[in-house]
Scaffold this motif. Sequence first.
Motif, short mmCIF file in Angstrom:
data_model
loop_
_atom_site.label_atom_id
_atom_site.label_comp_id
_atom_site.label_asym_id
_atom_site.label_seq_id
_atom_site.Cartn_x
_atom_site.Cartn_y
_atom_site.Cartn_z
N LYS A 86 -11.37 -3.48 9.86
CA LYS A 86 -11.18 -4.96 9.24
C LYS A 86 -12.32 -5.62 9.75
N ALA A 87 -13.14 -5.18 10.77
CA ALA A 87 -14.22 -6.30 10.74
C ALA A 87 -15.46 -5.63 10.18
N MET A 142 -0.06 7.58 6.34
CA MET A 142 -0.41 6.33 6.39
C MET A 142 -2.05 6.18 6.19
N VAL A 143 -2.94 7.14 6.50
CA VAL A 143 -4.25 7.18 6.12
C VAL A 143 -4.41 7.33 4.62
N LYS A 144 -3.85 8.25 4.22
CA LYS A 144 -3.81 8.28 2.60
C LYS A 144 -3.25 6.92 1.87
N LEU A 145 -2.28 6.31 2.45
CA LEU A 145 -1.84 5.15 1.91
C LEU A 145 -3.08 3.90 1.97
N LYS A 148 -5.50 4.75 -0.41
CA LYS A 148 -5.16 4.51 -1.84
C LYS A 148 -5.09 2.86 -2.12
N THR A 149 -4.98 2.24 -1.26
CA THR A 149 -4.70 0.79 -1.35
C THR A 149 -6.06 -0.11 -1.18
N GLY A 150 -6.90 0.49 -0.43
CA GLY A 150 -8.06 -0.18 0.04
C GLY A 150 -7.90 -0.96 1.16
N GLU A 151 -6.92 -0.80 1.99
CA GLU A 151 -6.56 -1.60 3.06
C GLU A 151 -6.25 -0.58 4.40
N GLU A 154 -5.66 -2.45 7.82
CA GLU A 154 -4.10 -2.62 7.86
C GLU A 154 -3.19 -1.52 8.14
N ALA A 155 -3.58 -0.29 7.34
CA ALA A 155 -2.78 0.97 7.42
C ALA A 155 -2.86 1.53 8.80
N LEU A 156 -3.96 1.47 9.37
CA LEU A 156 -4.39 2.16 10.80
C LEU A 156 -3.57 1.28 11.71
#
Length: 413
Positions: A86-87, A142-145, A148-151, A154-156
């Motif tokens: 995120k940073a 969750m990593v695939k999500l 997929k979303t480019g976030e 956030e997913a991690l």
Amino acid sequence: MRIYKVSILKKGQKEEIILKAENKVEAIKKLNAKGRGIIIKAEEINVPFEEKMKELGKIIKATFTRKKLNYPMFISAIRQLGALTKASISIKDSLDNIAKNSIDPLVKEMFEKAANDVDNGLSLSNTFEEYEFYVGNLAVAMVKLGEKTGELGEALEDMADIYENIEENRQKFKSAMRYPLITLTAMAGAFTVLIMYVVPKFADIFSQLHTELPLPTRILIGAEYVLSNYGLLTLAILIIIFIAHKYFYRTNQTYKYGIDGLMLKMKIVGPIVEYASLSRFLLVFTKLTKAGIPMIDALTISNGILDNSVLNSKIENVIKSINQGQNLTNSLEKNNILDNVTLQMIAAGEEAGNLDTMLENASDYYKTQFDIIIDGLGDAIEPIMIAFIGALVLLLALGIFLPMWDMAKAARA
């Protein structure tokens, strides 16, 4: 994971590809992402013999030499990775930094592998798929999500929150089971010592009676004979049964479905499995819904984290019902997945347009119910423990004293 055979049409020729996937939809998505050709048909097949042998080798190796994942350190590493991502720090540098500072060998190995994979143009989910045996399918999903979303950050972070919840539940369960297990282990050890060293001395005395011994005595003498002459063989058979169970559980869907169904029906274990699984399912489903993932995709991903195939089958039926035009509440109610309180929450959320909030409340409700069950687990097990210990003591007492009473009667006569 299930095995699917997908028929594709490539350059005018038909090809068949075998691949692993959680369900048919994911199998098709995997091939579409790779652009392998036009998909004609996808069907689930039995696990090929080669895969069965590989799986058997993994299970045998894991039974005796499996590395253990330190979950608190893994959660900390995932949370660090999420914060660094995120940073806007590159994923490669983040992975290298975490691997360098990790003191857990498996976490270090996993993140070093991930850094090399990313450096070679592979995705982060590729590494997590390789280590799925240790981290579970939740991490992969969750990593695939996130990819997929480019976030991904956030997913991690969401994944770290979920794993913290799972680890908290695991520690509560271990704490609740610690006293019963210690007590039963001590009792089993004492019983084994008595069988091996005390019973033989009495057996020599009882053999002089030249009469039929009482049933409890025959049971004790028989147990001593088996342990003395076939102890190692018995242990080997138990290990083989354990490995065979794990093997069939991982490779045979019918066997797994039967065991999972039995687990849900067991009086004490069933509610623990159900509430723990559905609490985790609702938690992931809530986060996916809040992230704007379509409901069908959110249900499919959330279903992938469930280990119980009976619950998997019910969620798959829910997905089919929604595809046929039914709403979420009716689909869940039709398949008898959640209780009435939770269904009313979800129904209110659908009507008011705040489904994600109500799903979060439903997840908290199931977590609370799970906590209540765990808190009362000791009280629930205590009568079973007392009955079991009492039965062992009674067997020993009757097995030793009944013949002695017969000897005393014979002496007085």
